[in-house]
Design a protein around this motif. Structure first.
Motif, mmCIF file in Angstrom:
data_model
loop_
_atom_site.group_PDB
_atom_site.id
_atom_site.type_symbol
_atom_site.label_atom_id
_atom_site.label_comp_id
_atom_site.label_asym_id
_atom_site.label_seq_id
_atom_site.Cartn_x
_atom_site.Cartn_y
_atom_site.Cartn_z
ATOM 1 N N GLN A 1 0.830 -1.190 0.000
ATOM 2 C CA GLN A 1 0.000 0.000 0.000
ATOM 3 C C GLN A 1 0.873 1.251 0.000
ATOM 4 N N VAL A 2 0.430 2.240 -0.749
ATOM 5 C CA VAL A 2 1.118 3.529 -0.786
ATOM 6 C C VAL A 2 0.076 4.627 -0.685
ATOM 7 N N GLN A 3 0.227 5.492 0.295
ATOM 8 C CA GLN A 3 -0.629 6.676 0.363
ATOM 9 C C GLN A 3 0.152 7.855 -0.211
ATOM 10 N N LEU A 4 -0.544 8.660 -1.001
ATOM 11 C CA LEU A 4 0.075 9.797 -1.660
ATOM 12 C C LEU A 4 -0.705 11.058 -1.317
ATOM 13 N N VAL A 5 -0.002 12.104 -0.929
ATOM 14 C CA VAL A 5 -0.649 13.366 -0.588
ATOM 15 C C VAL A 5 0.012 14.482 -1.386
ATOM 16 N N GLU A 6 -0.792 15.116 -2.248
ATOM 17 C CA GLU A 6 -0.274 16.205 -3.071
ATOM 18 C C GLU A 6 -0.511 17.546 -2.386
ATOM 19 N N SER A 7 0.298 18.501 -2.757
ATOM 20 C CA SER A 7 0.102 19.881 -2.325
ATOM 21 C C SER A 7 0.780 20.798 -3.321
ATOM 22 N N GLY A 8 0.438 22.082 -3.244
ATOM 23 C CA GLY A 8 1.101 23.077 -4.079
ATOM 24 C C GLY A 8 0.265 23.664 -5.184
ATOM 25 N N GLY A 9 -0.913 23.105 -5.439
ATOM 26 C CA GLY A 9 -1.755 23.677 -6.478
ATOM 27 C C GLY A 9 -2.223 25.078 -6.096
ATOM 28 N N ASN A 10 -2.423 25.913 -7.131
ATOM 29 C CA ASN A 10 -2.811 27.290 -6.862
ATOM 30 C C ASN A 10 -3.247 27.959 -8.148
ATOM 31 N N LEU A 11 -3.649 29.200 -8.024
ATOM 32 C CA LEU A 11 -3.962 30.047 -9.170
ATOM 33 C C LEU A 11 -2.721 30.877 -9.480
ATOM 34 N N PRO A 87 -2.171 28.801 -19.974
ATOM 35 C CA PRO A 87 -3.566 28.515 -19.593
ATOM 36 C C PRO A 87 -3.962 27.070 -19.863
ATOM 37 N N GLU A 88 -3.404 26.469 -20.892
ATOM 38 C CA GLU A 88 -3.738 25.075 -21.206
ATOM 39 C C GLU A 88 -3.148 24.074 -20.216
ATOM 40 N N ASP A 89 -2.339 24.546 -19.278
ATOM 41 C CA ASP A 89 -1.848 23.678 -18.206
ATOM 42 C C ASP A 89 -2.863 23.566 -17.068
ATOM 43 N N THR A 90 -3.924 24.342 -17.145
ATOM 44 C CA THR A 90 -4.964 24.296 -16.122
ATOM 45 C C THR A 90 -5.579 22.898 -16.050
ATOM 46 N N ALA A 91 -5.587 22.317 -14.862
ATOM 47 C CA ALA A 91 -6.090 20.953 -14.683
ATOM 48 C C ALA A 91 -5.994 20.583 -13.204
ATOM 49 N N VAL A 92 -6.576 19.453 -12.868
ATOM 50 C CA VAL A 92 -6.297 18.822 -11.587
ATOM 51 C C VAL A 92 -5.102 17.896 -11.798
ATOM 52 N N TYR A 93 -4.095 18.065 -10.994
ATOM 53 C CA TYR A 93 -2.869 17.269 -11.109
ATOM 54 C C TYR A 93 -2.885 16.171 -10.045
ATOM 55 N N TYR A 94 -2.631 14.945 -10.502
ATOM 56 C CA TYR A 94 -2.658 13.782 -9.622
ATOM 57 C C TYR A 94 -1.274 13.151 -9.537
ATOM 58 N N CYS A 95 -0.878 12.852 -8.329
ATOM 59 C CA CYS A 95 0.344 12.086 -8.115
ATOM 60 C C CYS A 95 0.027 10.606 -8.323
ATOM 61 N N TYR A 96 0.980 9.890 -8.848
ATOM 62 C CA TYR A 96 0.796 8.499 -9.249
ATOM 63 C C TYR A 96 1.995 7.683 -8.783
ATOM 64 N N ALA A 97 1.722 6.453 -8.360
ATOM 65 C CA ALA A 97 2.807 5.547 -7.985
ATOM 66 C C ALA A 97 2.476 4.151 -8.481
ATOM 67 N N ARG A 98 3.500 3.473 -8.963
ATOM 68 C CA ARG A 98 3.320 2.078 -9.382
ATOM 69 C C ARG A 98 4.330 1.207 -8.652
ATOM 70 N N VAL A 99 3.794 0.189 -7.999
ATOM 71 C CA VAL A 99 4.621 -0.805 -7.315
ATOM 72 C C VAL A 99 4.222 -2.162 -7.861
ATOM 73 N N SER A 100 5.129 -2.769 -8.599
ATOM 74 C CA SER A 100 4.832 -4.041 -9.271
ATOM 75 C C SER A 100 3.629 -3.808 -10.188
ATOM 76 N N VAL A 101 2.550 -4.543 -9.994
ATOM 77 C CA VAL A 101 1.374 -4.396 -10.867
ATOM 78 C C VAL A 101 0.326 -3.477 -10.261
ATOM 79 N N TYR A 102 0.617 -2.886 -9.141
ATOM 80 C CA TYR A 102 -0.361 -2.058 -8.447
ATOM 81 C C TYR A 102 -0.094 -0.573 -8.697
ATOM 82 N N THR A 103 -1.189 0.173 -8.872
ATOM 83 C CA THR A 103 -1.073 1.622 -9.052
ATOM 84 C C THR A 103 -1.840 2.343 -7.955
#
Length: 115
Positions: A1-11, A87-103
């Motif tokens: 199991q991996v928990q991921l916590v993002e931060s830093g998004g802004n206008l 402006p085209e970079d506007t989006a929700v950004y998600y952190c991602y991790a892959r361990v073996s076959v699990y994401t």
């Protein structure tokens, strides 16, 4: 199991910079691949950048030369430095991790770039 916590998004204004952080619940050196994806409403989630445990990076063509993925020396946090934002970079950004076959995914952080 991996928990991921993002931060830093802004206008931010076009041409500006932001740095996103993703804190992992285990050493990122034990994770095969970490990275960032982004998604806008009505579109599929798309790859932004990835970083392997061995240090290999990969970027979407749309962000090459502007974004940089890196990790801290302690091995628990991955960063996405975003420069020359558009402006085209506007989006929700998600952190991602892959361990073996699990994401695993973080909860997402909103980045809004105004023109």
């Amino acid at each position: 199991q991996v928990q991921l916590v993002e931060s830093g998004g802004n206008l931010v204004q076009a041409g500006g910079s932001l740095r996103l952080s993703c804190a992992a619940s285990r050493s990122i050196f034990s994770i095969n691949v970490m990275g960032w994806y982004r998604q806008v409403p009505g579109k599929q989630r798309e790859l932004v950048a990835t970083l392997t445990a061995g240090g290999t990076t990969n970027y979407a063509d749309s962000v090459k030369g502007r974004f940089t993925i890196s990790r801290d020396s302690a091995g628990n946090t991955v960063y996405l430095q975003m420069d020359s934002l558009k402006p085209e970079d506007t989006a929700v950004y998600y952190c991602y991790a892959r361990v073996s076959v699990y994401t695993y995914w973080g909860q997402g952080t909103q980045v809004t770039v105004s023109s």
